[in-house]
Design an enzyme around this catalytic site. Structure first.
Site, PDB file in Angstrom:
ATOM      1  N   ARG A 236      -9.940   0.919  -2.274  1.00 33.62           N
ATOM      2  CA  ARG A 236      -8.852   1.830  -1.928  1.00 33.62           C
ATOM      3  C   ARG A 236      -9.290   2.709  -0.761  1.00 33.62           C
ATOM      4  O   ARG A 236     -10.428   3.180  -0.728  1.00 33.62           O
ATOM      5  CB  ARG A 236      -8.484   2.725  -3.120  1.00 33.62           C
ATOM      6  CG  ARG A 236      -7.754   2.013  -4.258  1.00 33.62           C
ATOM      7  CD  ARG A 236      -6.364   1.535  -3.855  1.00 33.62           C
ATOM      8  NE  ARG A 236      -5.654   0.867  -4.943  1.00 33.62           N
ATOM      9  CZ  ARG A 236      -5.696  -0.440  -5.205  1.00 33.62           C
ATOM     10  NH1 ARG A 236      -6.426  -1.241  -4.463  1.00 33.62           N
ATOM     11  NH2 ARG A 236      -5.001  -0.949  -6.214  1.00 33.62           N
ATOM     12  N   GLU A 265      -0.960   3.637   3.477  1.00 38.12           N
ATOM     13  CA  GLU A 265      -0.576   2.242   3.740  1.00 38.12           C
ATOM     14  C   GLU A 265       0.938   2.114   3.751  1.00 38.12           C
ATOM     15  O   GLU A 265       1.589   2.725   2.886  1.00 38.12           O
ATOM     16  CB  GLU A 265      -1.177   1.328   2.672  1.00 38.12           C
ATOM     17  CG  GLU A 265      -2.703   1.302   2.744  1.00 38.12           C
ATOM     18  CD  GLU A 265      -3.347   0.369   1.707  1.00 38.12           C
ATOM     19  OE1 GLU A 265      -2.615  -0.348   0.998  1.00 38.12           O
ATOM     20  OE2 GLU A 265      -4.579   0.391   1.627  1.00 38.12           O
ATOM     21  N   HIS A 284      -4.377  -4.918   3.544  1.00 40.96           N
ATOM     22  CA  HIS A 284      -4.543  -4.940   2.080  1.00 40.96           C
ATOM     23  C   HIS A 284      -4.235  -6.342   1.526  1.00 40.96           C
ATOM     24  O   HIS A 284      -3.311  -6.522   0.740  1.00 40.96           O
ATOM     25  CB  HIS A 284      -3.646  -3.874   1.417  1.00 40.96           C
ATOM     26  CG  HIS A 284      -4.126  -3.502   0.035  1.00 40.96           C
ATOM     27  ND1 HIS A 284      -3.952  -2.268  -0.524  1.00 40.96           N
ATOM     28  CD2 HIS A 284      -4.771  -4.227  -0.923  1.00 40.96           C
ATOM     29  CE1 HIS A 284      -4.467  -2.244  -1.748  1.00 40.96           C
ATOM     30  NE2 HIS A 284      -4.965  -3.428  -2.009  1.00 40.96           N
TER      31      HIS A 284
HETATM   32  C1  DGY Z   1      -5.606  -4.638  -6.643  1.00 42.64           C
HETATM   33  O1  DGY Z   1      -5.114  -5.541  -7.361  1.00 42.64           O
HETATM   34  O2  DGY Z   1      -5.750  -3.488  -7.031  1.00 42.64           O
HETATM   35  C2  DGY Z   1      -6.085  -5.027  -5.284  1.00 42.64           C
HETATM   36  O3  DGY Z   1      -6.046  -3.985  -4.405  1.00 42.64           O
HETATM   37  C3  DGY Z   1      -5.319  -6.233  -4.800  1.00 42.64           C
HETATM   38  O4  DGY Z   1      -5.440  -6.522  -3.478  1.00 42.64           O
END
Ligand code: DGY
Length: 321
Positions: A236, A265, A284
C-alpha cells in the site's frame, strides 16, 4: 430474495453465481454519477461486495440490514473492523489465492527497475538505438544480490521463492515475528528493519497498511539504504512517506524505486514520482490477471453466500458473537 450490492467490475460468472440465490444490484464502478444510486440501495442490502471503498459511518448508517462486507482483495485497510464488529457485520477478504500472482508482479517491477526495461523500451521505440548501448544505459544485476523482504506473509514468501530459487539471491526478512520455517526454507535471515535497510540491494515492502505501518519509510529509513539500492513497494502506498522518497531520489541516496501502489490512487499525472526515469510505475496491478481476479471474485461471492446461510467463513476477518 436478499439484496447484494456489487460495487466494482467482476466477471459475469461471479454475478451469475450470486444471482442463483440473491438479488444483485451491480455497479461496475462507483463515481459521482453512480454513488447516490449506490447509497439509495443500501437500505435493504444485506451484503456489499467490492474493494478499496472506505466502508465508513455514512455507508453504515444507511445500511440497517447489512450482514457482510466482502472485500475482493487481501488488503483490508478500507475496513474499520471494530466498527463493523460493533454493528454485527462480518468482514471477509481473499487471502492465499493471489499470492503467486502478486509475487509475479512484484518481481516484474523489481526486474524492470533494475534493468531499466520501460526506459529502454521507450528508447528503442523512439528510434534512439543507433549503436551498442553504453554504460549510461546499463542496469544493475538482480541474481546473486541481497533482497530484504519486509512483511513475510503469503506474498512475501512467494517473492522469496522466486528470489532464492530463481535468482540465487540472499534473503533477509523483517516481520512482526520470526519464523523458523521461513529461515530454513529460504536460508533467510531475520533482521531488524534498520539492519535490513542497510544490507539489502533490493528493499521489498509487502507490509499491510495500518496505523502502525503508515509512513514507516521516511527520510531516516531511505538514508539507511545503500546508494545502489532499489526500493520496491507492492502493498500500500501510504506505508511510504512519498515526500521523503522523492527527496531521497533527488539526492541520489538510492538508485531507484519500483512502485505498484501510491498514497492516492489513481496517482496524479503530475505527481513528482512520475518524473524520475529511475522510478518504474504500474497502476496497482498486483493481483490483476484474468485468472486470479476471477478466483478472487468467486471467493468473495462464496464468502457472501456463506454468511447469508448463517455460516462463519474461514476467511472472516472478525468474529460476531
Ligand atoms: C490486494 O489484494 O490487497 C492487493 O493489493 C491486490 O493487488
Amino acid at each position: 430474495m436478499q439484496k447484494v450490492i456489487v460495487y466494482r467490475k467482476v466477471d459475469q460468472r461471479v454475478l451469475d453465481y450470486l444471482r442463483t440465490t440473491c438479488e444483485v444490484v451491480y455497479f461496475e464502478k462507483l463515481d459521482e454519477s453512480t454513488y447516490p444510486q449506490f447509497i439509495s440501495h443500501l437500505n435493504d442490502a444485506v451484503a456489499l461486495l467490492g474493494s478499496a471503498l472506505k466502508i465508513d459511518e455514512e455507508i453504515l448508517k444507511n445500511s440497517p440490514k447489512l450482514k457482510v462486507v466482502s472485500n475482493i482483495s487481501v488488503g483490508y485497510d478500507n475496513l474499520d473492523l471494530d466498527l463493523l464488529t460493533k454493528r454485527n457485520i462480518i468482514a471477509t477478504n481473499t487471502p492465499g489465492i493471489l499470492n503467486e500472482t502478486v509475487a509475479d508482479a512484484v518481481f516484474g517491477v523489481l526486474l524492470s527497475t533494475a534493468r531499466r526495461i520501460p526506459e529502454l523500451d521507450a528508447y528503442v521505440k523512439q528510434g534512439n538505438w543507433d549503436a551498442m548501448i553504453d554504460e549510461d544505459l546499463f542496469g544493475l544485476d538482480v541474481h546473486g544480490k541481497v533482497i530484504g523482504i519486509i512483511g513475510m506473509g503469503g506474498v512475501g514468501k512467494a517473492i522469496a521463492t522466486r528470489a532464492k530459487f530463481g535468482f540465487g539471491m540472499e534473503i533477509l526478512y523483517h516481520n512482526r515475528s520470526r519464523d523458523e520455517e521461513i529461515e530454513s526454507t529460504y536460508d533467510a535471515q531475520y533482521c531488524s528493519l534498520q539492519d535490513l535497510l542497510k544490507r539489502s540491494d533490493f528493499v521489498c515492502n509487502m507490509v499491510p497498511l495500518s496505523e502502525e505501518t503508515k509512513n514507516m519509510y521516511g527520510a531516516a529509513e531511505f538514508k539507511l539504504m545503500k546508494k545502489n539500492a532499489i526500493f520496491i513497494n507492492g502493498s500500500r502506498g501510504a506505508v511510504v512517506d512519498e515526500d521523503s522518497l522523492i527527496e531521497s531520489l533527488r539526492n541520489k541516496e538510492i538508485a531507484g524505486a519500483g512502485l505498484d501502489v501510491y498514497k492516492q490512487e489513481p496517482v496524479d499525472i503530475n505527481h513528482p514520482l512520475l518524473k524520475f526515469p529511475n522510478v518504474v510505475t504500474t497502476p496497482h496491478i498486483g493481483s490483476a490477471t484474468v485468472e486470479t481476479r476471477f478466483k478472487m471474485g468467486m471467493l468473495a461471492a462464496d464468502s457472501v453466500l456463506s454468511v447469508l446461510r448463517g455460516e462463519s467463513p474461514t476467511n472472516a476477518l472478525n468474529k460476531i458473537t
